[in-house]
Design a protein around this motif. Structure first.
Motif, PDB file in Angstrom:
ATOM      1  N   THR A 287      47.272  43.710  56.198  1.00  0.00           N
ATOM      2  CA  THR A 287      46.808  44.809  55.835  1.00  0.00           C
ATOM      3  C   THR A 287      46.593  44.672  54.260  1.00  0.00           C
ATOM      4  OG1 THR A 287      48.809  45.962  55.508  1.00  0.00           O
ATOM      5  CG2 THR A 287      47.897  46.233  57.698  1.00  0.00           C
ATOM      6  N   LEU A 288      46.073  45.894  53.681  1.00  0.00           N
ATOM      7  CA  LEU A 288      45.855  45.833  52.453  1.00  0.00           C
ATOM      8  C   LEU A 288      47.265  45.483  51.439  1.00  0.00           C
ATOM      9  CD1 LEU A 288      43.479  46.778  50.679  1.00  0.00           C
ATOM     10  CD2 LEU A 288      44.580  49.083  50.343  1.00  0.00           C
ATOM     11  N   ALA A 289      48.253  45.626  51.910  1.00  0.00           N
ATOM     12  CA  ALA A 289      49.622  45.514  51.195  1.00  0.00           C
ATOM     13  C   ALA A 289      49.824  43.769  50.839  1.00  0.00           C
ATOM     14  CB  ALA A 289      50.670  46.001  52.177  1.00  0.00           C
ATOM     15  N   GLN A 290      49.438  42.999  51.916  1.00  0.00           N
ATOM     16  CA  GLN A 290      49.241  41.478  51.980  1.00  0.00           C
ATOM     17  C   GLN A 290      48.110  40.883  51.091  1.00  0.00           C
ATOM     18  OE1 GLN A 290      50.025  43.118  55.087  1.00  0.00           O
ATOM     19  NE2 GLN A 290      51.975  42.991  54.404  1.00  0.00           N
ATOM     20  N   ILE A 291      46.999  41.558  50.568  1.00  0.00           N
ATOM     21  CA  ILE A 291      46.276  40.824  49.619  1.00  0.00           C
ATOM     22  C   ILE A 291      46.925  40.314  48.257  1.00  0.00           C
ATOM     23  CG2 ILE A 291      44.277  41.271  48.041  1.00  0.00           C
ATOM     24  CD1 ILE A 291      43.274  43.299  50.252  1.00  0.00           C
ATOM     25  N   PRO A 292      48.018  40.841  47.702  1.00  0.00           N
ATOM     26  CA  PRO A 292      48.630  39.826  46.581  1.00  0.00           C
ATOM     27  C   PRO A 292      49.192  38.579  46.838  1.00  0.00           C
ATOM     28  CG  PRO A 292      48.969  42.404  46.205  1.00  0.00           C
ATOM     29  CD  PRO A 292      48.498  42.201  47.747  1.00  0.00           C
ATOM     30  N   ALA A 293      49.692  38.992  48.273  1.00  0.00           N
ATOM     31  CA  ALA A 293      50.430  37.587  48.571  1.00  0.00           C
ATOM     32  C   ALA A 293      49.208  36.435  49.100  1.00  0.00           C
ATOM     33  CB  ALA A 293      51.088  37.687  49.886  1.00  0.00           C
ATOM     34  N   LEU A 294      48.136  36.931  49.452  1.00  0.00           N
ATOM     35  CA  LEU A 294      46.940  35.981  49.800  1.00  0.00           C
ATOM     36  C   LEU A 294      46.564  35.575  48.581  1.00  0.00           C
ATOM     37  CD1 LEU A 294      44.918  34.952  51.866  1.00  0.00           C
ATOM     38  CD2 LEU A 294      43.681  37.054  51.630  1.00  0.00           C
ATOM     39  N   VAL A 295      46.311  36.296  47.449  1.00  0.00           N
ATOM     40  CA  VAL A 295      46.012  35.623  46.263  1.00  0.00           C
ATOM     41  C   VAL A 295      46.795  34.747  45.663  1.00  0.00           C
ATOM     42  CG1 VAL A 295      45.398  36.489  43.775  1.00  0.00           C
ATOM     43  CG2 VAL A 295      44.605  37.889  45.580  1.00  0.00           C
ATOM     44  N   GLU A 296      48.115  34.918  45.722  1.00  0.00           N
ATOM     45  CA  GLU A 296      49.213  33.951  45.275  1.00  0.00           C
ATOM     46  C   GLU A 296      49.060  32.823  46.014  1.00  0.00           C
ATOM     47  OE1 GLU A 296      50.551  36.086  42.171  1.00  0.00           O
ATOM     48  OE2 GLU A 296      51.160  34.161  42.747  1.00  0.00           O
ATOM     49  N   GLN A 297      48.759  32.656  47.078  1.00  0.00           N
ATOM     50  CA  GLN A 297      48.596  31.534  48.008  1.00  0.00           C
ATOM     51  C   GLN A 297      47.219  30.627  47.219  1.00  0.00           C
ATOM     52  OE1 GLN A 297      48.097  32.437  52.067  1.00  0.00           O
ATOM     53  NE2 GLN A 297      50.268  33.450  52.321  1.00  0.00           N
ATOM     54  N   SER A 298      46.212  31.386  47.088  1.00  0.00           N
ATOM     55  CA  SER A 298      45.372  30.748  46.327  1.00  0.00           C
ATOM     56  C   SER A 298      45.575  30.116  44.966  1.00  0.00           C
ATOM     57  CB  SER A 298      44.048  31.674  46.208  1.00  0.00           C
ATOM     58  OG  SER A 298      43.491  31.803  47.371  1.00  0.00           O
ATOM     59  N   ARG A 299      46.228  30.789  44.250  1.00  0.00           N
ATOM     60  CA  ARG A 299      46.704  30.620  42.873  1.00  0.00           C
ATOM     61  C   ARG A 299      47.714  29.014  43.119  1.00  0.00           C
ATOM     62  NH1 ARG A 299      48.286  36.463  40.383  1.00  0.00           N
ATOM     63  NH2 ARG A 299      46.209  36.992  39.904  1.00  0.00           N
ATOM     64  N   ALA A 300      48.550  29.125  44.249  1.00  0.00           N
ATOM     65  CA  ALA A 300      49.218  28.057  44.201  1.00  0.00           C
ATOM     66  C   ALA A 300      48.327  26.580  44.456  1.00  0.00           C
ATOM     67  CB  ALA A 300      50.177  28.154  45.534  1.00  0.00           C
ATOM     68  N   THR A 301      47.195  26.605  44.938  1.00  0.00           N
ATOM     69  CA  THR A 301      46.382  25.652  45.145  1.00  0.00           C
ATOM     70  C   THR A 301      45.602  25.026  43.691  1.00  0.00           C
ATOM     71  OG1 THR A 301      44.389  27.114  45.554  1.00  0.00           O
ATOM     72  CG2 THR A 301      45.959  26.331  47.525  1.00  0.00           C
ATOM     73  N   GLY A 302      45.903  26.102  42.687  1.00  0.00           N
ATOM     74  CA  GLY A 302      45.327  25.485  41.272  1.00  0.00           C
ATOM     75  C   GLY A 302      44.110  26.443  41.186  1.00  0.00           C
ATOM     76  N   THR A 303      43.521  27.419  41.937  1.00  0.00           N
ATOM     77  CA  THR A 303      42.447  28.513  41.783  1.00  0.00           C
ATOM     78  C   THR A 303      42.916  29.220  41.042  1.00  0.00           C
ATOM     79  OG1 THR A 303      41.607  27.681  44.004  1.00  0.00           O
ATOM     80  CG2 THR A 303      40.670  29.613  42.933  1.00  0.00           C
ATOM     81  N   ARG A 304      41.890  29.437  39.820  1.00  0.00           N
ATOM     82  CA  ARG A 304      42.129  30.537  39.034  1.00  0.00           C
ATOM     83  C   ARG A 304      41.528  32.194  39.543  1.00  0.00           C
ATOM     84  NH1 ARG A 304      38.756  28.871  34.027  1.00  0.00           N
ATOM     85  NH2 ARG A 304      37.639  28.017  35.623  1.00  0.00           N
ATOM     86  N   VAL A 305      42.574  32.724  40.049  1.00  0.00           N
ATOM     87  CA  VAL A 305      42.185  33.866  40.501  1.00  0.00           C
ATOM     88  C   VAL A 305      42.727  35.297  40.095  1.00  0.00           C
ATOM     89  CG1 VAL A 305      42.188  35.080  43.133  1.00  0.00           C
ATOM     90  CG2 VAL A 305      42.279  32.745  42.691  1.00  0.00           C
ATOM     91  N   GLY A 306      41.831  36.131  39.559  1.00  0.00           N
ATOM     92  CA  GLY A 306      42.482  37.494  38.920  1.00  0.00           C
ATOM     93  C   GLY A 306      42.278  38.595  40.237  1.00  0.00           C
ATOM     94  N   CYS A 307      43.253  39.443  40.338  1.00  0.00           N
ATOM     95  CA  CYS A 307      43.305  40.428  41.167  1.00  0.00           C
ATOM     96  C   CYS A 307      43.577  41.892  40.574  1.00  0.00           C
ATOM     97  CB  CYS A 307      44.630  40.139  42.203  1.00  0.00           C
ATOM     98  SG  CYS A 307      44.604  41.196  43.564  1.00  0.00           S
ATOM     99  N   ARG A 308      42.697  42.650  40.915  1.00  0.00           N
ATOM    100  CA  ARG A 308      42.921  44.403  40.613  1.00  0.00           C
ATOM    101  C   ARG A 308      43.000  44.994  41.830  1.00  0.00           C
ATOM    102  NH1 ARG A 308      39.358  48.285  38.484  1.00  0.00           N
ATOM    103  NH2 ARG A 308      37.725  46.813  38.587  1.00  0.00           N
ATOM    104  N   ILE A 309      43.927  45.801  42.061  1.00  0.00           N
ATOM    105  CA  ILE A 309      43.982  46.651  43.019  1.00  0.00           C
ATOM    106  C   ILE A 309      44.049  48.238  42.499  1.00  0.00           C
ATOM    107  CG2 ILE A 309      45.055  47.686  45.182  1.00  0.00           C
ATOM    108  CD1 ILE A 309      45.734  44.612  45.862  1.00  0.00           C
TER     109      ILE A 309
END
Length: 439
Positions: A287-309
């Motif tokens: 759900t919506l609460a898991q979006i930060p964890a999804l962003v952290e997974q992308s950051r772990a691959t080296g992708t520069r991801v900014g997130c604002r909720i």
């Protein structure tokens, strides 16, 4: 002897502009209806003129060898053979064979025989083509023998045979071109049909998957509603505070269940693996609460991801599980596309709640709406000076991710847009209304 047309491209060039279709043979147009195209009329007139011109030239050269009666017969037969060219497309063997037989002994029909032979080369089977070629070669031999001229007979025979070979080669070249166009068209039509089938399958699979996701949630909502309604029924003497609290829970559960039901309605559920209609159990859905964890997974691959909720603009309205899952899938698809097509890009994820009547200033891009809504946006900004990845370096994709995402957003009564903006950034944006808010 039967003929087999090879240039019938029924259903043909639907993507060709109308003015270009006028330059195609009638059988190769988008909707062949038996009528001649502008090109067909031009070719017909040209062939008639060539047949008359060649026939008249040969008749003039052999005029001294004709009597008045044979010359008249020659002219009549030549005109008849030229008129028969009108039916050369529908009856190529009959027209070519008839004019070829007349060319064995007469001069004027020879022009029509040459035109009919070229037209038959485009359309008939190999066996019929061999027979017509032998007939044309025979006419090249008999004509110099019947109407000798000042040139040696052997020279005239060689010239006639060479002319027959040239017409044969030219006709085969045009025939191969038409067959190539037909094969390319069939391949394109087959690819388009397969792509439509893949899209339909992706849409159907997405509907079934959403139905399976909603099963446990909707059942849970209804069971809670039934439980609290039963408590009110069997404890009518409960204190007013407890009754009010239970009624509030029933109202909230009914509202959430209605939201889930609107998402699922019209979606057919697939039978489970046991074949009894029971859906296979699925793991808990994000759900919506898991979006930060999804962003952290992308950051772990080296992708520069900014997130604002930012859900402050919803003024206390809550985002249901169904809408939260949709938002999660949108962010997931946006990050996946960024990984595939722009691995060096910087990605910005924004999940913003807007109240009723509020503008879209919080997202800087999205349009306004009437009711409370959730705006989900994923922006991929290519690195400055970084060339796009080569085709061989890009991760493969089936091209159906956005199709399924569009279907999911449509079931949530939302709007999805994607594509480059004015600055060259790739934007994936969805506006999702809160269906249960204010009701």
């Amino acid at each position: 002897m039967a003929s087999e047309p090879i240039d019938d491209l029924a259903g043909g060039h639907a993507g060709v502009p109308r003015w270009q279709q006028a330059l195609l043979p009638g059988a190769m147009r988008a909707a062949p209806d038996g009528r001649r195209s502008a090109r067909d009329w031009f070719v017909d007139v040209l062939m008639f003129l060539l047949a008359l011109g060649i026939g008249a030239l040969l008749l003039a050269e052999s005029w001294d060898d004709h009597t008045t009666a044979t010359a008249a017969i020659d002219v009549v037969l030549g005109i008849a053979a030229t008129i028969a060219l009108w039916w050369r497309r529908r009856h190529p063997v009959a027209v070519a064979a008839g004019s070829g037989v007349l060319a064995l002994a007469f001069a004027f029909p020879a022009g029509a025989a040459l035109m009919a032979y070229f037209s038959a080369v485009l359309r008939v089977r190999v066996r019929a083509l061999v027979a017509l070629s032998l007939l044309g070669g025979g006419a090249s031999i008999t004509f110099p023998l019947l109407y000798p001229s000042q040139d040696p007979t052997s020279t005239e025979i060689a010239f006639g045979l060479m002319l027959t070979v040239v017409v044969l080669g030219w006709g085969l070249f045009v025939r191969v071109q038409r067959e190539l166009v037909r094969s390319l068209h069939e391949r394109t039509a087959r690819a388009e049909s397969e792509q439509r089938l893949r899209i339909e399958q992706a849409q159907a699979a997405e509907r079934r998957r959403i139905a399976r996701e909603m099963h446990d949630v909707l059942a849970h909502r209804v069971s809670l509603l039934s439980l609290h309604a039963g408590a009110l029924e069997f404890r009518p003497d409960a204190p007013p505070a407890e009754i009010a609290e239970a009624a509030g829970v029933v109202r909230a559960s009914a509202r959430a269940a209605l939201e889930d039901l609107r998402t699922v309605i019209g979606v057919l559920r697939e039978e489970g693996a046991d074949g009894n209609g029971a859906a296979a159990p699925e793991p808990p859905q994000p759900t919506l609460a898991q979006i930060p964890a999804l962003v952290e997974q992308s950051r772990a691959t080296g992708t520069r991801v900014g997130c604002r909720i930012d859900l402050a603009g919803l003024d206390g309205a809550t985002v249901g599980d169904a809408l939260g899952r949709t938002a999660y899938r949108i962010v997931q698809e946006g990050l996946t596309n960024a990984h595939k097509h722009a691995p060096a890009a910087a990605v910005e994820v924004a999940v913003v709640g807007l109240a009723a009547g509020d503008g879209a200033a919080r997202t800087e891009r999205g349009p306004s709406a009437d009711g409370p809504r959730l705006v989900v946006e994923v922006v991929s900004r290519p690195a400055v000076g970084m060339p796009p990845p080569a085709r061989g370096e890009m991760l493969p994709g089936a091209g159906t991710g956005l199709v399924g995402l569009r279907e999911r957003v449509a079931l949530a009564h939302g709007e999805l847009v994607h594509g480059p903006d004015a600055r060259g950034d790739f934007v994936l944006r969805a506006i999702l209304p809160l269906m249960g808010a204010g009701r």
